[in-house]
Every structure is written in C-alpha cells, then in structure tokens.
Motif scaffolding. Structure first.
Motif, PDB file in Angstrom:
ATOM      1  N   ASP A 161      65.042  18.382   3.124  1.00 30.16           N
ATOM      2  CA  ASP A 161      64.586  17.214   3.882  1.00 30.16           C
ATOM      3  C   ASP A 161      64.580  17.595   5.362  1.00 30.16           C
ATOM      4  O   ASP A 161      65.576  18.154   5.855  1.00 30.16           O
ATOM      5  CB  ASP A 161      65.573  16.064   3.599  1.00 30.16           C
ATOM      6  N   HIS A 184      72.461  11.994   5.283  1.00 32.96           N
ATOM      7  CA  HIS A 184      72.971  11.910   3.905  1.00 32.96           C
ATOM      8  C   HIS A 184      73.266  13.288   3.338  1.00 32.96           C
ATOM      9  O   HIS A 184      72.690  14.289   3.777  1.00 32.96           O
ATOM     10  CB  HIS A 184      71.917  11.223   3.032  1.00 32.96           C
ATOM     11  N   ALA A 192      71.880  16.361   5.201  1.00 32.08           N
ATOM     12  CA  ALA A 192      70.666  16.150   6.007  1.00 32.08           C
ATOM     13  C   ALA A 192      71.087  15.309   7.207  1.00 32.08           C
ATOM     14  O   ALA A 192      71.505  14.162   7.046  1.00 32.08           O
ATOM     15  CB  ALA A 192      69.605  15.436   5.188  1.00 32.08           C
ATOM     16  N   GLU A 195      70.111  13.623  10.765  1.00 38.94           N
ATOM     17  CA  GLU A 195      68.816  13.170  11.272  1.00 38.94           C
ATOM     18  C   GLU A 195      68.912  12.085  12.339  1.00 38.94           C
ATOM     19  O   GLU A 195      68.682  10.916  12.054  1.00 38.94           O
ATOM     20  CB  GLU A 195      67.931  12.701  10.117  1.00 38.94           C
ATOM     21  N   GLU A 214      65.328  16.131  12.191  1.00 36.40           N
ATOM     22  CA  GLU A 214      66.208  16.285  11.020  1.00 36.40           C
ATOM     23  C   GLU A 214      66.132  17.680  10.436  1.00 36.40           C
ATOM     24  O   GLU A 214      65.055  18.267  10.340  1.00 36.40           O
ATOM     25  CB  GLU A 214      65.782  15.295   9.920  1.00 36.40           C
TER      26      GLU A 214
END
Ligand code: MG
Length: 258
Positions: free
Chosen positions: A106, A169, A200, A202, A233
């Motif tokens: 991500d 997350h 991740a 961000e 991110e």
C-alpha cells in the motif's frame, strides 16, 4: 488482536507486491498532466497492475468501486475516479494497493499538476518528510505511539492540521490488519515494535484545519475549510535496525540506504 509477525519468505513476497505497486506509481506519474481525467488514471493503474500479475487491493474492498483512490486539492483521501479533469495548479494524491501471491502492499503519493503555489508545494514537502520523521522510531524496541507522536509534532510545528479520522494500519495477508497507526499521539504508548511487523504509515496533512467530512458519495473525505490536503504513504517492515521501506523505487532506496 495480536499483530502478525512476517517470516522472511512473507517479507520477500510483500517486497514483490510492493515492486509492482511502485512500478505502477511510476508509470502513472507520467500521465499526471493537465486535462487527464481521474477515471483515465484509474483505468491505466488497473491495467498496469493486472498486466504485472497483481490484483488491485482496493477494488471491491468494503465495496470500493475503483483500483486507485485519486483525491484532488481539498479531497483528503478516497477520492472516487470520475470525469473530473486535472487542472493547472491542482495537487492530486494517488493511493493504491497491490495484492500479489497472497500479500498486499500500500502506498500513496501526492503530485503537483502544472504550476502549484509555493505554499502548497511546502505542504507536500512537509507531508512526505513527516513520514520520514516518524519512521526514525520504527525500530524494534520502540513503541508504536512514538512514530505517531513524532508525525503529529512535526506536522503541527509547521502550522498544518494532521488528519485524525483516518489512520495507517498493519498490512500483510489483508490490506488492513492490526494495529491502527494514527498520525497523532495515541492514548498510551501503543504496541512494542518487533522485527517482522509490517505497517502502512500514511500521514494526511491539511493546509488549514485538521477537520474533515465525507461527501455524499460516502467515500471522499474533504477538508472542512476547503483548503488543500496532501498524503504520503509507504509500507514498511520493522527490523532490529532501520526499517525496510518496501514501497520505494531503486533510486529512492539508494538515496536512503546508500
Ligand atoms: Mg493505507
């Protein structure tokens, strides 16, 4: 729920997933020009990911209808691809995920379209740098809250608003795993970081107020005051030493790791 610890093999697969993702970002960046629609960008991303044997992680997740989240100016995140055309002076954030061999990656980037004001370019710079400030504490033995607090302090020291309604997350076999990674000081210290955790991270940073609301489409978050917002991110892996940032390209990695 316990935070999953990835094996070496899983980390390798996540890196392969991230390689497809970052190639997609680089490919898409060439098309970010005045006049293109966000739907065209989404279609390009979808095709590129599938041509590289990946699956767009976002498509269908919680019913999301597209492969990329494309958010312009006051749109913070989860902008729905549509017939809106990029204009001179816009900033556009592209957030995408890739699923490959069972593992997600991500990453988000924000781009300037044509000539963007110095004030907004500075917002973009600080947003990206806040990620790198935060991950100074992304190392085994530190606590998650130290990353979160550092991002908040850095952003707020520049007078910007750090978004609270949306968070980073854990990531791996699912796009969204435990733990949540807020971009502001959480209650308590948060989980102790251990090698093999995948996160991740961000930051979403607003030029004005941190407050946001959702448009009637039930997806797009926009700033309460209508001022622009930037997003940056990466997917990282915690180690005993510096974190592995999976979603950087070769040049960026050389710049950081030497
Ligand atoms: Mg994310």
């Amino acid at each position: 729920m316990a935070i999953s610890i990835k094996t070496q093999r899983e980390i390798e697969l996540m890196q392969e997933s991230a390689d497809i993702l970052i190639a997609t970002h680089k490919y898409l960046a060439k098309f970010i020009q005045i006049g293109i629609t966000t739907r065209e960008l989404d279609n390009l991303a979808d095709k590129f990911i599938r041509n590289h044997n990946g699956i767009p992680s976002f498509k269908g997740l919680y019913g999301y209808p597209a492969s990329a989240c494309i958010s312009i100016n006051e749109e913070v995140v989860h902008g729905l691809p549509c017939n809106r055309r990029l204009k001179n002076g816009d900033i556009v954030s592209i957030d995408m995920g890739v699923l490959y061999k069972g593992y997600h990656s991500d990453a988000a980037r924000t781009y300037a379209v044509g000539e963007v004001s110095k004030e907004v370019l500075e917002l973009m710079r600080v947003t990206k740098q806040s990620f790198f400030e935060g991950i100074k504490f992304a190392k085994a033995g530190y606590h998650l809250g130290q990353i979160c607090e550092t991002i908040q302090n850095y952003v707020e020291s520049h007078g910007y608003g750090i978004v609270r309604d949306l968070v980073g997350h854990g990531i791996g076999k699912s796009l969204h795993e435990d733990p949540q990674v807020p971009n502001y000081k959480p209650k308590g210290r948060g989980a102790k970081l251990r090698p093999g955790m995948a996160l991740a991270i961000e930051p979403m940073v607003n030029l004005g107020t941190w407050q946001v609301y959702t448009l009637k489409d039930n997806w797009t978050f926009v700033t309460r005051d209508g001022l622009p917002s930037a997003h940056y991110e990466n997917t990282i892996i915690i180690t005993e030493d510096e974190p592995l940032i999976l979603t950087l390209d070769k040049q960026e990695k050389e710049h950081i790791y030497g």
